[in-house]
Design an enzyme around this catalytic site. Structure first.
Site, PDB file in Angstrom:
ATOM      1  N   LYS A  98      42.028  35.400  47.265  1.00  0.00           N
ATOM      2  CA  LYS A  98      40.937  35.842  46.221  1.00  0.00           C
ATOM      3  C   LYS A  98      41.168  34.961  45.250  1.00  0.00           C
ATOM      4  O   LYS A  98      42.228  34.790  44.716  1.00  0.00           O
ATOM      5  CB  LYS A  98      40.939  37.410  45.954  1.00  0.00           C
ATOM      6  CG  LYS A  98      39.711  37.645  45.363  1.00  0.00           C
ATOM      7  CD  LYS A  98      38.553  38.076  46.475  1.00  0.00           C
ATOM      8  CE  LYS A  98      37.433  38.411  45.854  1.00  0.00           C
ATOM      9  NZ  LYS A  98      36.433  39.221  46.977  1.00  0.00           N
TER      10      LYS A  98
HETATM   11  N1  GLU Z   1      33.429  37.866  48.742  1.00  0.00           N
HETATM   12  C1  GLU Z   1      33.067  38.351  50.065  1.00  0.00           C
HETATM   13  C2  GLU Z   1      34.100  39.525  50.296  1.00  0.00           C
HETATM   14  O1  GLU Z   1      34.519  40.188  49.601  1.00  0.00           O
HETATM   15  C3  GLU Z   1      33.142  37.285  51.081  1.00  0.00           C
HETATM   16  C4  GLU Z   1      34.372  36.535  51.470  1.00  0.00           C
HETATM   17  C5  GLU Z   1      34.352  35.516  52.281  1.00  0.00           C
HETATM   18  O2  GLU Z   1      33.442  35.347  52.672  1.00  0.00           O
HETATM   19  O3  GLU Z   1      35.459  34.746  52.446  1.00  0.00           O
HETATM   20  O4  GLU Z   1      34.190  40.086  51.139  1.00  0.00           O
END
Ligand code: GLU
Length: 405
Positions: A98
């Site tokens: 993240k």
């Molecule tokens: N931000 C989204 C999540 O929390 C998508 C993450 C992604 O597709 O890598 O799942």
């Protein structure tokens, strides 16, 4: 935000013990593999930015980038752990990561926004790449920002690299349906819960009218579900006979929906069949659990219900569908987009949506059977989800380290 990280780690420890997961695997999962912290300078302002690479046990790190004034180091770490658990639970061969930066991109100019996106990529460039860490959108990072980021990455490596980011605009190699994917996934989960539990014509209240909440409402309304209340940061609206939400899908403003004005607190405390949380973390805590009257809570945001609140709701008989299942539609679509970049074969929106529905509905049924099999009254859906994720991660961990259990 410290509490959010503590809660997530505590869940891993608790479920690890309950399921006899090896101590080494748990220790590994309690610490990120890498945490990068850097500073971005824009117009004389210094912005703290982060990328957490939590686990690569099951594949390259994967996870969004959040631009918000509420971002903290701990929040980024907690969210990266949730990504690891999410990908493991739904069987997508990615690890967890993240990113974030403490900035509200809506408060800066368009030129500065582009600069922010490019500077973020320059900061994380040494540790990301299509085979190592593939970032994606999250709060306040739309497809336009992600396209700029992919462009910056391609510029640095000197070749077009659509596999470096997912969530790009379609014209830049993005995927049809990616921006609607998380909301659509939540809707697929709603359908499955209703099918499994035999619920007819449920009343639904939705907190959050951003990309995720809005798309959830859009698909639910289209399928004939009754949305009785919605809210955004400015407040909410309710109508017992059902709102007509489609009028606000274009403007994206709850204020454009006809009905009785209510507060966010009123919405959370409504006696509905489903309360869908599509805003931010820590919305249901020990402070308001006793006032929650919904029969089911679907966590579309990450971490909207604290660990203790989840246990208390479960005691009261409220079914809480965990975030790592309910909001996994986004990463399922990201996987399709990443494969699309590798194979250079376009994936249709129908294919994307059908793989989201198949994946999320299948995972929900798997958890339901596990709950029946264990018949432990204290076992919440979230505990079951984490235990499935942990056993997959343990297998992967042992395989990586040349042992087997
Ligand atoms: N931000 C989204 C999540 O929390 C998508 C993450 C992604 O597709 O890598 O799942």
């Amino acid at each position: 935000m410290e509490k959010f990280l503590k809660d997530v780690k505590r869940k891993i420890e608790k479920e690890g013990k309950r399921n006899n997961i090896g101590e080494d695997t748990i220790k590994r999962l309690l610490l990120p593999e890498r945490f990068l912290e850097f500073t971005i300078e824009i117009g004389g302002r210094y912005i703290s930015a982060y990328r957490c690479q939590h686990s690569s046990i099951l594949g390259p790190y994967k996870g969004g980038i959040r631009f918000s004034e509420q971002v903290t180091r701990d929040e980024v770490e907690a969210l990266s752990i949730l990504m690891t658990l999410k990908c493991a639970l739904i069987g997508i061969p990615f690890g967890g990561g993240k990113g974030g930066a403490i900035v509200d991109p809506r408060k800066i100019s368009e030129k500065e926004r582009e600069q922010l996106a490019r500077e973020y990529v320059k900061g994380v460039f040494p540790i990301i790449g299509p085979e190592t860490d593939i970032p994606a959108p999250d709060i306040n990072t739309d497809e336009k920002i992600i396209s700029i980021m992919a462009d910056e990455y391609s510029r640095i490596v000197g070749k077009c690299s659509p596999g470096s980011f997912t969530g790009k605009a379609i014209k830049d190699g993005g995927l049809a349906g990616r921006s609607e994917a998380t909301g659509y996934g939540g809707f697929a989960v709603l359908e499955e819960v209703c099918r499994v539990k035999g619920l007819k014509n449920p009343k639904i209240a939705v907190q959050g009218f951003g990309n995720v909440g809005l798309n959830f409402v859009h698909y639910a309304e289209k399928a004939g579900f009754k949305i009785v209340a919605v809210s955004d940061h400015a407040g909410g609206v309710k109508r017992e006979e059902g709102l007509i939400v489609k009028d606000a899908v274009k403007s994206k403003h709850v204020a454009d929906i006809k009905g009785e004005r209510i507060s966010n607190k009123d919405l959370l405390e409504m006696g509905v069949d489903f309360l869908v949380l599509a805003a931010v973390e820590n919305v249901i805590t020990e402070e308001n659990t006793d006032r929650i009257r919904a029969k089911h809570v679907i966590c579309l945001a990450n971490g909207p219900v604290t660990r203790k609140a989840e246990e208390d709701l479960h005691q009261k008989g409220v079914v809480v569908v965990p975030d790592i299942l309910a909001n996994a539609g986004g990463v399922v679509a990201s996987y399709c987009e990443w494969k699309q970049a590798q194979k250079e074969r376009k994936c249709s929106k129908e294919e994307v949506f059908s793989s989201i529905a198949k994946n999320l509905k299948g995972s929900f049924c798997e958890l339901e059977s596990l709950m029946k099999e264990k018949s432990d009254k204290k076992l919440t859906l979230s505990c079951a989800a984490i235990s499935v994720a942990l056993s997959r991660l343990e297998k992967g961990y042992l395989k990586k380290n040349g042992e087997s259990k």
